[in-house]
Motif scaffolding. Sequence first.
Motif, PDB file in Angstrom:
ATOM      1  N   ARG A 244       0.901  -1.204   0.002  1.00 19.51           N
ATOM      2  CA  ARG A 244      -0.079  -0.164   0.121  1.00 19.51           C
ATOM      3  C   ARG A 244       0.839   1.118  -0.069  1.00 19.51           C
ATOM      4  N   GLU A 245       1.942   1.173   0.816  1.00 24.59           N
ATOM      5  CA  GLU A 245       2.838   2.458   0.891  1.00 24.59           C
ATOM      6  C   GLU A 245       3.485   2.426  -0.575  1.00 24.59           C
TER       7      GLU A 245
ATOM      8  N   ALA B  17       2.450   1.674  -3.348  1.00 22.93           N
ATOM      9  CA  ALA B  17       1.674   2.092  -4.495  1.00 22.93           C
ATOM     10  C   ALA B  17       1.138   3.668  -4.243  1.00 22.93           C
ATOM     11  N   ALA B  18       1.123   4.145  -2.968  1.00 24.03           N
ATOM     12  CA  ALA B  18       0.841   5.622  -2.704  1.00 24.03           C
ATOM     13  C   ALA B  18       1.974   6.282  -3.151  1.00 24.03           C
ATOM     14  N   GLU B  19       3.214   5.916  -3.127  1.00 23.32           N
ATOM     15  CA  GLU B  19       4.298   6.601  -3.392  1.00 23.32           C
ATOM     16  C   GLU B  19       4.742   6.755  -5.028  1.00 23.32           C
ATOM     17  N   LEU B  20       4.418   5.734  -5.583  1.00 27.71           N
ATOM     18  CA  LEU B  20       4.735   5.596  -6.955  1.00 27.71           C
ATOM     19  C   LEU B  20       3.602   5.781  -7.912  1.00 27.71           C
ATOM     20  N   GLY B  21       2.184   5.998  -7.359  1.00 27.70           N
ATOM     21  CA  GLY B  21       1.040   6.400  -7.854  1.00 27.70           C
ATOM     22  C   GLY B  21       0.593   5.258  -8.563  1.00 27.70           C
ATOM     23  N   LEU B  22       0.647   3.811  -8.275  1.00 24.90           N
ATOM     24  CA  LEU B  22       0.206   2.717  -8.697  1.00 24.90           C
ATOM     25  C   LEU B  22      -1.015   2.094  -7.883  1.00 24.90           C
ATOM     26  N   SER B  23      -1.664   1.282  -8.269  1.00 27.45           N
ATOM     27  CA  SER B  23      -2.446   0.408  -7.651  1.00 27.45           C
ATOM     28  C   SER B  23      -1.783  -0.672  -6.668  1.00 27.45           C
ATOM     29  N   GLU B  24      -2.304  -0.993  -5.743  1.00 34.26           N
ATOM     30  CA  GLU B  24      -1.720  -2.130  -4.737  1.00 34.26           C
ATOM     31  C   GLU B  24      -1.716  -3.298  -6.030  1.00 34.26           C
ATOM     32  N   HIS B  25      -2.610  -3.665  -6.665  1.00 30.61           N
ATOM     33  CA  HIS B  25      -2.575  -5.151  -7.568  1.00 30.61           C
ATOM     34  C   HIS B  25      -1.326  -4.637  -8.522  1.00 30.61           C
ATOM     35  N   THR B  26      -1.063  -3.614  -9.298  1.00 30.92           N
ATOM     36  CA  THR B  26       0.056  -3.397  -9.843  1.00 30.92           C
ATOM     37  C   THR B  26       1.221  -3.717  -9.090  1.00 30.92           C
ATOM     38  N   VAL B  27       1.291  -3.078  -7.887  1.00 30.62           N
ATOM     39  CA  VAL B  27       2.525  -3.344  -7.148  1.00 30.62           C
ATOM     40  C   VAL B  27       2.827  -4.790  -6.853  1.00 30.62           C
ATOM     41  N   LYS B  28       1.658  -5.439  -6.516  1.00 31.32           N
ATOM     42  CA  LYS B  28       1.918  -6.900  -6.328  1.00 31.32           C
ATOM     43  C   LYS B  28       2.385  -7.774  -7.597  1.00 31.32           C
ATOM     44  N   ASN B  29       1.804  -7.462  -8.781  1.00 31.08           N
ATOM     45  CA  ASN B  29       2.100  -7.903  -9.972  1.00 31.08           C
ATOM     46  C   ASN B  29       3.861  -7.716 -10.378  1.00 31.08           C
ATOM     47  N   HIS B  30       4.154  -6.477  -9.696  1.00 25.94           N
ATOM     48  CA  HIS B  30       5.660  -5.984 -10.175  1.00 25.94           C
ATOM     49  C   HIS B  30       6.439  -6.969  -9.120  1.00 25.94           C
ATOM     50  N   LEU B  31       6.136  -7.122  -7.940  1.00 30.46           N
ATOM     51  CA  LEU B  31       6.749  -8.093  -7.017  1.00 30.46           C
ATOM     52  C   LEU B  31       6.866  -9.583  -7.439  1.00 30.46           C
ATOM     53  N   LYS B  32       5.671  -9.887  -8.093  1.00 27.55           N
ATOM     54  CA  LYS B  32       5.907 -11.278  -8.431  1.00 27.55           C
ATOM     55  C   LYS B  32       6.908 -11.414  -9.798  1.00 27.55           C
ATOM     56  N   ASN B  33       6.790 -10.415 -10.538  1.00 27.39           N
ATOM     57  CA  ASN B  33       7.718 -10.291 -11.802  1.00 27.39           C
ATOM     58  C   ASN B  33       9.336 -10.306 -11.322  1.00 27.39           C
ATOM     59  N   ILE B  34       9.449  -9.413 -10.254  1.00 23.83           N
ATOM     60  CA  ILE B  34      10.751  -9.291  -9.519  1.00 23.83           C
ATOM     61  C   ILE B  34      11.364 -10.755  -9.141  1.00 23.83           C
ATOM     62  N   LEU B  35      10.493 -11.347  -8.515  1.00 20.17           N
ATOM     63  CA  LEU B  35      10.819 -12.514  -7.731  1.00 20.17           C
ATOM     64  C   LEU B  35      11.174 -13.637  -8.493  1.00 20.17           C
ATOM     65  N   GLN B  36      10.275 -13.672  -9.711  1.00 18.24           N
ATOM     66  CA  GLN B  36      10.518 -14.705 -10.974  1.00 18.24           C
ATOM     67  C   GLN B  36      11.857 -14.313 -11.559  1.00 18.24           C
ATOM     68  N   LYS B  37      12.008 -13.161 -11.641  1.00 22.86           N
ATOM     69  CA  LYS B  37      13.362 -12.714 -12.570  1.00 22.86           C
ATOM     70  C   LYS B  37      14.666 -13.112 -11.635  1.00 22.86           C
ATOM     71  N   LEU B  38      14.557 -12.628 -10.543  1.00 24.69           N
ATOM     72  CA  LEU B  38      15.739 -13.031  -9.683  1.00 24.69           C
ATOM     73  C   LEU B  38      15.864 -14.430  -9.050  1.00 24.69           C
ATOM     74  N   HIS B  39      14.852 -15.323  -9.399  1.00 20.52           N
ATOM     75  CA  HIS B  39      14.710 -16.652  -8.748  1.00 20.52           C
ATOM     76  C   HIS B  39      15.058 -16.330  -7.248  1.00 20.52           C
TER      77      HIS B  39
END
Length: 234
Positions: free
Chosen positions: A190-191, A193-215
Amino acid sequence: MTEKITQVRVFLVDDHPHGREGMRDIVLTDSTFVVVGEAASGEDAIASIPQVQPDLVLMDINMPGMGGLEATQKLKLLMPGLKIVMVTVSDDITNLFEAIKRGAQGYLLKNLAPSSWMEYLRAISLDEAPMSKELAFRLLQEFSVSKPEERKRPALKAQSLDKHAAVMTTPLTDREKEVLERVSTGASNREIAAELGLSEHTVKNHLKNILQKLHLDNRVQLTRYAFEQGMVER
């Protein structure tokens, strides 16, 4: 909008009956969670959990015979997607590091209030559990004074603490790096999302992508990666 959790199947592991009873009483205060099995040892957990297929395991860290750390490591090899939260009376940072290294997603202290337990378990179930600001600070302190031999691991040889070099060596996009930098400070979805002007759902998707890319598996590992890549400073 806050994402809803479907029913979460929980398995309890503790060598003390009162310990399992206490965990069960806390978990069952939220109808979203259902206890589907229990074990009194790491050995019993290894035998039962693959058959029961729970979503989440609450694992006591100190048990006779096979302890919670060893059981966690074995379970993650059998069921990589299984979420395991270690339960302990100690807030020793060494235990936390070891738990994360073995594959645990989280870490709960037995003396926390039941409401804090459930808030944390709900966040774990949604892959949203942030680290506390204090924990993020302690992690970065620990990483900055890590043993020289740890810095010489082959996987880290090409990494630099220079932020410009980090841009060259990381597979992340600029937006993903912005998300990762904030994760490493203990910010919640939530924090961020607020700081970057994104939705929480978008932040969660970014996190999933980051974890997958970095294994990687969790926010503590992401924090270490960010530190080693020079994305954050002590």
